[in-house]
Design an enzyme around this catalytic site. Structure first.
Site, PDB file in Angstrom:
ATOM      1  N   ARG A  11       0.799  -1.210   0.000  1.00 29.84           N
ATOM      2  CA  ARG A  11       0.000   0.000   0.000  1.00 29.84           C
ATOM      3  C   ARG A  11       0.837   1.268   0.000  1.00 29.84           C
ATOM      4  NH1 ARG A  11      -2.863  -3.377   1.411  1.00 29.84           N
ATOM      5  NH2 ARG A  11      -1.214  -3.989   2.826  1.00 29.84           N
ATOM      6  N   THR A  12       1.790   1.332   0.894  1.00 32.14           N
ATOM      7  CA  THR A  12       2.511   2.596   1.041  1.00 32.14           C
ATOM      8  C   THR A  12       3.258   2.942  -0.242  1.00 32.14           C
ATOM      9  OG1 THR A  12       2.740   2.090   3.375  1.00 32.14           O
ATOM     10  CG2 THR A  12       4.088   3.859   2.534  1.00 32.14           C
TER      11      THR A  12
ATOM     12  N   LYS B 157      25.112  -4.330  -1.199  1.00 33.34           N
ATOM     13  CA  LYS B 157      26.584  -4.348  -1.305  1.00 33.34           C
ATOM     14  C   LYS B 157      27.217  -3.639  -0.112  1.00 33.34           C
ATOM     15  CE  LYS B 157      26.011  -3.785  -6.279  1.00 33.34           C
ATOM     16  NZ  LYS B 157      26.044  -2.750  -7.309  1.00 33.34           N
TER      17      LYS B 157
ATOM     18  N   ARG C  85      11.283   3.866   3.082  1.00 36.98           N
ATOM     19  CA  ARG C  85      10.909   2.889   4.111  1.00 36.98           C
ATOM     20  C   ARG C  85      12.152   2.074   4.435  1.00 36.98           C
ATOM     21  NH1 ARG C  85       5.768  -0.905   4.730  1.00 36.98           N
ATOM     22  NH2 ARG C  85       5.035   1.128   5.377  1.00 36.98           N
TER      23      ARG C  85
ATOM     24  N   HIS D  25       5.424   6.199  11.416  1.00 38.95           N
ATOM     25  CA  HIS D  25       4.841   6.026  10.086  1.00 38.95           C
ATOM     26  C   HIS D  25       3.902   7.217   9.854  1.00 38.95           C
ATOM     27  CE1 HIS D  25       3.600   4.308   6.465  1.00 38.95           C
ATOM     28  NE2 HIS D  25       3.131   3.148   6.846  1.00 38.95           N
TER      29      HIS D  25
END
Lengths: 138, 306
Positions: free
Chosen positions: B51-52, B80, B101, B129
């Site tokens: 969703r986000t 890496k 995120r 959030h």
């Protein structure tokens, strides 16, 4: 008991009795090569007993760490045998490089080069929180 | 450069203004269809999200902008060993705004300190959030017509539920909010949020383990999932997963104008037979997420229409 007065250096005064060795170790004074006097259990009108540390050199001192360990301390700056500055050290609003965040979910747990920063969120209860994850310092 | 890392980075007035813009976007989609023409959003998603990420991308496309980025750490240079700071420095060479995120708490703050473009925290571990909070606030305001004077119940994982922490923090600044905390003992709201946010703001609150007992009092019910990824122990997760399951039958005792929210994804905490109930608002909530992110992107890019 007599300790020579210092010409150039610092006097860390009003240390809570018993805290001098903790400050000596945590601030890395054991690595200094100048003369250092640790005076314990000095009679004090205000505090009853107190500790004092005299450092015979004008070193940079981490006032944030000092304030965190023992707020209420004073640091006297001595030049040419005269007191030129008296710094009152209080609980600092922020701490840089003094504490490490122990939250395994914090970004500082995987990116070791990030500076460890904490902020004072509750002065009454001396609560510091990591600026990244807000975990409580302990 | 303005970033959004914590919901408290925005004042109540700024939030209200952004929700007004979101309402206007919903009413006048065409008006906003080209406002970000030529602008690029970088979606730096070091952790999976449906969703986000999709709502950020849809938001930017609907504003006439473009999107670039990655949807898992494995497909970025993080695999890496690149630091968050370096990945961000690279991204801001190519984009006008960043949505990040990250599974580690504080990573978006690290990003915001090294970049010359706005950074939006799209979720950092169990921490914050803020865009979900804006989504929740928009949904509540559209459904209830106000952001004050109501009783809201938070149910499920209140310990690791970052959406719960952020929403409580945001609501603490509005008048007449009563909070009901419903969770098993192991997943209670962290004491520092209870003290620093709820008690310090003088908010009335109740703590209980019994959802059914408090359901009739609620104007808003905010359900949450017990998040497997926040547990170090599989055993503990399985034990707590089925603590609360909302069913159509349980809703018999609830108010007619209750609204049920959930940040999604759900597992089994809301039975699918609730989906058809008019009080179920979680899918509409997901839609609100796109519109409020459109308003946020415009705000952080300094785009204001008359």
């Amino acid at each position: 008991m007599n300790i020579d007065s210092i010409k150039e250096g610092l006097v860390i005064d009003h240390i809570t009795a018993g805290n001098a060795m903790r400050i000596y170790n945590l601030l890395g004074f054991d690595k200094l090569e100048c003369s250092i006097a640790i005076i314990k259990n000095v009679n004090s009108k205000k505090m009853g007993k107190k500790d004092i540390i005299k450092i015979d050199s004008n070193i940079d001192i981490n006032l944030e760490a000092l304030g965190y360990i023992d707020p209420g301390i004073t640091v006297d700056v001595i030049r040419d045998s005269k007191l030129v500055e008296k710094r009152h050290v209080d609980l600092p609003e922020t701490l840089h490089g003094v504490l490490r965040c122990k939250n395994p979910r914090c970004i500082t747990s995987v990116e070791q080069e990030l500076s460890q920063e904490f902020m004072l969120t509750d002065r009454e209860n001396r609560v510091y929180r990591c600026v990244y994850c807000e975990a409580k310092a302990n | 450069m303005r970033s959004l890392i914590n919901i408290l980075d925005l004042s109540v007035e700024e939030i209200d203004r952004m929700l007004d813009v979101a309402d206007d976007i919903i009413a006048n989609r065409e008006k906003y269809s080209e406002v970000c023409h030529g602008k690029k959003l970088a979606t730096l998603f070091f952790e999976p999200s449906t969703r986000t990420r999709l709502s950020f991308e849809a938001a930017m496309y609907e504003l006439g902008g473009n999107v670039l980025g990655f949807s898992a750490a494995a497909s970025s240079s993080a695999s890496k060993g690149e630091s968050v700071a370096d990945t961000t420095r690279m991204a801001c060479c190519y984009a006008d705004i960043i949505a990040m995120r990250h599974p580690k708490e504080g990573a978006p703050l690290v990003a915001s300190k090294v970049t010359s473009v706005p950074v939006i925290n799209a979720g950092d571990g169990g921490h914050n959030h803020p865009t979900q909070t804006l989504t929740d606030l928009l949904t509540i305001r559209r459904k209830k017509g106000r952001l004050n004077n109501f009783t809201i119940g938070f149910c499920g994982d209140l310990k690791f539920g970052r959406t719960v922490h952020s929403l409580i923090t945001a609501l603490a600044r509005y008048e007449g909010i009563k909070i009901v905390l419903i969770s098993p003992d192991e997943l209670k709201l962290p004491s520092y949020i209870k003290k620093d946010v709820i008690k310090n703001n003088g908010i009335e609150y109740v703590q209980t383990t019994d959802l059914e007992a408090v359901l009739p009092e609620l104007d808003v019910l905010y359900m949450t999932r017990v998040q497997q990824e926040r547990f170090f122990s599989e055993e503990e997760y399985i034990r707590l997963r089925d603590s609360y399951i909302l069913t159509r039958k349980k809703l018999d005792k609830a108010k007619e104008d209750l609204i049920i929210l959930h940040p999604l994804p759900r597992v089994n905490e809301i039975s699918t037979d609730v989906d058809d109930d008019p009080r179920a608002c979680y899918f509409e909530q997901a839609l609100c997420g796109k519109f409020v992110r459109m308003a946020l992107i415009m705000e952080l890019l300094g785009i204001h229409l008359d």
